[in-house]
Design a protein around this motif. Structure first.
Motif, short mmCIF file in Angstrom:
data_model
loop_
_atom_site.label_atom_id
_atom_site.label_comp_id
_atom_site.label_asym_id
_atom_site.label_seq_id
_atom_site.Cartn_x
_atom_site.Cartn_y
_atom_site.Cartn_z
N MET A 1 82.82 -91.85 6.42
CA MET A 1 83.80 -91.38 5.43
C MET A 1 83.50 -91.96 4.05
SD MET A 1 87.97 -91.55 5.51
CE MET A 1 88.02 -93.29 5.84
N ILE A 2 83.19 -93.24 3.98
CA ILE A 2 82.89 -93.86 2.69
C ILE A 2 81.63 -93.25 2.08
CG2 ILE A 2 82.19 -96.02 1.58
CD1 ILE A 2 84.17 -97.43 3.46
N VAL A 3 80.60 -93.06 2.89
CA VAL A 3 79.35 -92.46 2.39
C VAL A 3 79.61 -91.05 1.88
CG1 VAL A 3 77.09 -91.58 3.11
CG2 VAL A 3 77.81 -93.87 3.79
N LEU A 4 80.38 -90.27 2.61
CA LEU A 4 80.66 -88.89 2.18
C LEU A 4 81.48 -88.86 0.89
CD1 LEU A 4 81.37 -87.13 5.59
CD2 LEU A 4 79.33 -86.94 4.15
N VAL A 5 82.42 -89.77 0.76
CA VAL A 5 83.21 -89.84 -0.49
C VAL A 5 82.28 -90.18 -1.66
CG1 VAL A 5 85.02 -91.13 -1.70
CG2 VAL A 5 85.42 -90.31 0.61
N LEU A 6 81.38 -91.12 -1.46
CA LEU A 6 80.44 -91.49 -2.53
C LEU A 6 79.50 -90.34 -2.86
CD1 LEU A 6 79.61 -95.15 -1.44
CD2 LEU A 6 81.00 -94.43 -3.40
N VAL A 7 79.02 -89.63 -1.85
CA VAL A 7 78.15 -88.47 -2.09
C VAL A 7 78.92 -87.41 -2.87
CG1 VAL A 7 76.98 -86.52 -0.95
CG2 VAL A 7 76.62 -88.85 -0.13
N PHE A 8 80.16 -87.14 -2.46
CA PHE A 8 80.98 -86.15 -3.16
C PHE A 8 81.18 -86.55 -4.62
CE2 PHE A 8 85.23 -84.48 -4.33
CZ PHE A 8 84.96 -83.13 -4.21
N PHE A 9 81.48 -87.81 -4.85
CA PHE A 9 81.73 -88.28 -6.21
C PHE A 9 80.49 -88.16 -7.09
CE2 PHE A 9 82.10 -91.75 -9.37
CZ PHE A 9 83.28 -91.37 -9.98
N PHE A 10 79.36 -88.65 -6.62
CA PHE A 10 78.17 -88.68 -7.47
C PHE A 10 77.43 -87.35 -7.55
CE2 PHE A 10 78.84 -93.25 -6.83
CZ PHE A 10 78.92 -93.62 -8.17
N THR A 11 77.70 -86.41 -6.65
CA THR A 11 77.10 -85.09 -6.81
C THR A 11 77.73 -84.32 -7.96
OG1 THR A 11 78.53 -84.16 -5.09
CG2 THR A 11 76.29 -84.77 -4.44
N HIS A 12 78.77 -84.89 -8.55
CA HIS A 12 79.36 -84.24 -9.72
C HIS A 12 78.33 -84.08 -10.84
CE1 HIS A 12 82.12 -82.82 -12.65
NE2 HIS A 12 81.80 -83.82 -13.46
N TYR A 13 77.35 -84.97 -10.89
CA TYR A 13 76.31 -84.87 -11.91
C TYR A 13 75.54 -83.55 -11.82
CZ TYR A 13 76.71 -89.71 -13.49
OH TYR A 13 77.16 -90.88 -14.04
N LEU A 14 75.60 -82.88 -10.69
CA LEU A 14 74.86 -81.63 -10.51
C LEU A 14 75.65 -80.39 -10.94
CD1 LEU A 14 73.47 -82.41 -6.94
CD2 LEU A 14 72.33 -82.77 -9.15
N PHE A 15 76.90 -80.57 -11.34
CA PHE A 15 77.76 -79.43 -11.65
C PHE A 15 78.26 -79.49 -13.09
CE2 PHE A 15 77.80 -79.82 -7.12
CZ PHE A 15 77.73 -78.51 -6.69
N ALA A 16 78.56 -78.32 -13.62
CA ALA A 16 78.95 -78.20 -15.02
C ALA A 16 80.42 -78.53 -15.27
CB ALA A 16 78.66 -76.78 -15.52
N SER A 17 81.23 -78.58 -14.23
CA SER A 17 82.64 -78.91 -14.42
C SER A 17 83.22 -79.36 -13.09
CB SER A 17 83.43 -77.70 -14.93
OG SER A 17 83.54 -76.72 -13.91
N ILE A 18 84.38 -79.97 -13.15
CA ILE A 18 85.05 -80.37 -11.92
C ILE A 18 85.45 -79.14 -11.12
CG2 ILE A 18 87.15 -81.46 -11.01
CD1 ILE A 18 86.86 -83.59 -13.17
N THR A 19 85.84 -78.07 -11.79
CA THR A 19 86.22 -76.84 -11.09
C THR A 19 85.06 -76.30 -10.26
OG1 THR A 19 87.76 -76.31 -12.88
CG2 THR A 19 87.12 -74.51 -11.41
N ALA A 20 83.89 -76.22 -10.86
CA ALA A 20 82.71 -75.73 -10.13
C ALA A 20 82.34 -76.69 -9.00
CB ALA A 20 81.53 -75.57 -11.08
N HIS A 21 82.47 -77.97 -9.25
CA HIS A 21 82.15 -78.97 -8.24
C HIS A 21 83.07 -78.85 -7.04
CE1 HIS A 21 82.20 -83.35 -6.84
NE2 HIS A 21 81.03 -82.88 -6.51
N VAL A 22 84.36 -78.74 -7.28
CA VAL A 22 85.33 -78.63 -6.19
C VAL A 22 85.09 -77.34 -5.41
CG1 VAL A 22 87.77 -78.26 -5.67
CG2 VAL A 22 87.09 -80.05 -7.24
N THR A 23 84.88 -76.25 -6.11
CA THR A 23 84.69 -74.97 -5.46
C THR A 23 83.47 -74.98 -4.55
OG1 THR A 23 85.71 -73.89 -7.35
CG2 THR A 23 84.46 -72.50 -5.85
N ALA A 24 82.41 -75.63 -4.99
CA ALA A 24 81.18 -75.64 -4.20
C ALA A 24 81.16 -76.74 -3.15
CB ALA A 24 79.98 -75.80 -5.13
N MET A 25 81.61 -77.94 -3.50
CA MET A 25 81.38 -79.09 -2.63
C MET A 25 82.54 -79.49 -1.72
SD MET A 25 78.29 -80.01 -2.93
CE MET A 25 78.29 -81.60 -2.15
#
Length: 150
Positions: free
Chosen positions: A44-68
């Protein structure tokens, strides 16, 4: 429709495309396969960290949430023993602190970035520093609190 709405709609459509072409399922299966055998809490901790730091790959929080978010929830559901309500809450709580990571993460971010008050290098550096600080504090405070109110 204003320009910002058009951009957000485009980003959401692109993120939805990841799901339609099977990326979401493929990514979820790949990540789950690599995390087999680890304790659910550590996963769970690893997945939360992956989710958080993959934000660098997206143009906005909206796009990040929709995809990830669907990807991460699918991965979490495939891990036996993972507390899904706690996991989903942690993923969603990271969205509030994600706005510091990049100069394009939230609506106000481009305004701050465009003001020139912080040079580009400093914006990215400080975003990384405060991003790490915020995610560590979120996990250190939230996980014990969730266990307490559990």
């Amino acid at each position: 429709m204003n320009f910002r709405s058009l951009i957000i709609a485009t980003l959401v459509a692109l993120a939805d495309g990841l799901n339609r072409v099977g990326f979401v399922k493929w990514f979820a299966d790949s990540v789950a396969a690599h995390l087999t055998g680890f304790p659910p809490f550590a996963v769970m901790i690893v997945l939360v960290l992956v989710f958080f730091f993959t934000h660098y790959l997206f143009a906005s929080i909206t796009a990040h949430v929709t995809a990830m978010l669907p990807v991460m929830l699918a991965v979490g559901m495939s891990i036996p023993g993972l507390d899904m309500p706690e996991f989903a809450l942690l993923l969603c709580l990271t969205l509030g602190i994600m706005g510091v990571l990049t100069p394009f993460a939230t609506g106000p971010s481009p305004v701050y970035y465009g003001s020139g008050y912080l040079p580009s290098k400093d914006y990215w550096r400080l975003g990384g520093i405060f991003g790490v600080l915020f995610i560590v504090m979120l996990l250190l405070i939230t996980l014990p609190w969730l266990a307490l109110v559990g």
